[in-house]
Write a protein that holds these residues in place. Structure first.
Motif, PDB file in Angstrom:
ATOM      1  N   GLN A 208      -9.085  -7.366   3.602  1.00 47.73           N
ATOM      2  CA  GLN A 208     -10.193  -7.015   3.019  1.00 47.73           C
ATOM      3  C   GLN A 208     -10.256  -7.311   1.497  1.00 47.73           C
ATOM      4  N   THR A 209      -9.571  -8.522   1.294  1.00 49.92           N
ATOM      5  CA  THR A 209      -9.170  -9.011  -0.117  1.00 49.92           C
ATOM      6  C   THR A 209      -9.887 -10.355  -0.099  1.00 49.92           C
ATOM      7  N   GLU A 210     -10.964 -10.712  -0.922  1.00 52.34           N
ATOM      8  CA  GLU A 210     -11.515 -12.019  -0.997  1.00 52.34           C
ATOM      9  C   GLU A 210     -10.856 -12.870  -2.317  1.00 52.34           C
TER      10      GLU A 210
ATOM     11  N   PHE B  46      -9.080 -12.317  -7.485  1.00 44.41           N
ATOM     12  CA  PHE B  46      -9.683 -11.759  -6.104  1.00 44.41           C
ATOM     13  C   PHE B  46     -10.459 -10.575  -6.439  1.00 44.41           C
ATOM     14  N   ARG B  47     -11.083 -10.171  -5.429  1.00 46.62           N
ATOM     15  CA  ARG B  47     -11.840  -8.940  -5.380  1.00 46.62           C
ATOM     16  C   ARG B  47     -11.539  -8.127  -3.977  1.00 46.62           C
ATOM     17  N   GLU B  48     -11.269  -6.882  -4.211  1.00 45.28           N
ATOM     18  CA  GLU B  48     -10.954  -6.110  -2.908  1.00 45.28           C
ATOM     19  C   GLU B  48     -12.254  -5.308  -2.645  1.00 45.28           C
ATOM     20  N   ASN B  49     -12.276  -4.909  -1.242  1.00 45.32           N
ATOM     21  CA  ASN B  49     -13.021  -3.857  -0.770  1.00 45.32           C
ATOM     22  C   ASN B  49     -12.499  -2.604  -1.192  1.00 45.32           C
ATOM     23  N   PRO B  50     -13.434  -1.882  -1.903  1.00 46.45           N
ATOM     24  CA  PRO B  50     -12.990  -0.711  -2.491  1.00 46.45           C
ATOM     25  C   PRO B  50     -12.423   0.533  -1.423  1.00 46.45           C
ATOM     26  N   GLN B  51     -12.880   0.570  -0.496  1.00 45.51           N
ATOM     27  CA  GLN B  51     -12.417   1.493   0.450  1.00 45.51           C
ATOM     28  C   GLN B  51     -10.834   1.093   1.273  1.00 45.51           C
TER      29      GLN B  51
ATOM     30  N   SER C 215      -4.407  -3.393  -4.328  1.00 45.16           N
ATOM     31  CA  SER C 215      -3.999  -2.242  -5.367  1.00 45.16           C
ATOM     32  C   SER C 215      -2.952  -1.314  -5.000  1.00 45.16           C
ATOM     33  N   LYS C 216      -2.952  -0.892  -3.438  1.00 44.31           N
ATOM     34  CA  LYS C 216      -2.081  -0.054  -2.900  1.00 44.31           C
ATOM     35  C   LYS C 216      -0.603  -0.738  -2.933  1.00 44.31           C
ATOM     36  N   LEU C 217      -0.570  -1.895  -2.716  1.00 47.50           N
ATOM     37  CA  LEU C 217       0.770  -2.774  -2.647  1.00 47.50           C
ATOM     38  C   LEU C 217       1.242  -2.628  -3.968  1.00 47.50           C
TER      39      LEU C 217
END
Length: 121
Positions: A16-18, A93-98, A103-105
């Motif tokens: 889910q990471t672009e 990069f950009r993440e799917n917020p859901q 970010s969790k890693l």
């Protein structure tokens, strides 16, 4: 005019990471970026030299082996040293917020908006 290689990507996803762009640069003395606010994440690894990174009212003096993370919607500034400017590489990069997989890693490893720095041993 840009004097360093930066590679931009379109529709390149990992889970889910672009992935948006990446590059590397040997900075000139006092080269800086900011203050600015980004709408994406940025990871910057310092290969050599030194400089400062500022965000959240804090300033870090960084050198080779350090990685700093720019979080979305944060005011940041980073500047290469005047005598020993850094050489660094970056990935945007950009993440799917859901999902926010990356970010969790990072958070599992003690890196977040309040502590956006990692120093390699």
């Amino acid at each position: 005019m840009q004097s360093y290689p930066e590679y931009q990507f379109e529709n390149l996803w990992f889970n889910q990471t672009e992935l948006l762009f990446c590059g590397t640069q040997q900075c000139p003395p006092n080269h800086f970026a900011g203050p600015s606010i980004r709408n994406h994440m940025l990871m910057v690894f310092i290969h050599g030299g030194k400089g400062i990174f500022q965000t959240g009212g804090k300033t870090w003096q960084l050198r080779a082996g350090a990685t700093f993370f720019v979080f979305p919607q944060e005011v940041t500034l980073y500047r290469a040293d005047s005598e020993d400017p850094w050489r660094y590489s970056w990935v945007g990069f950009r993440e799917n917020p859901q999902e926010a997989f990356f970010s969790k890693l990072l958070k599992q490893n003690g890196i977040d908006r309040n502590t956006p720095i990692h120093i390699a041993e």
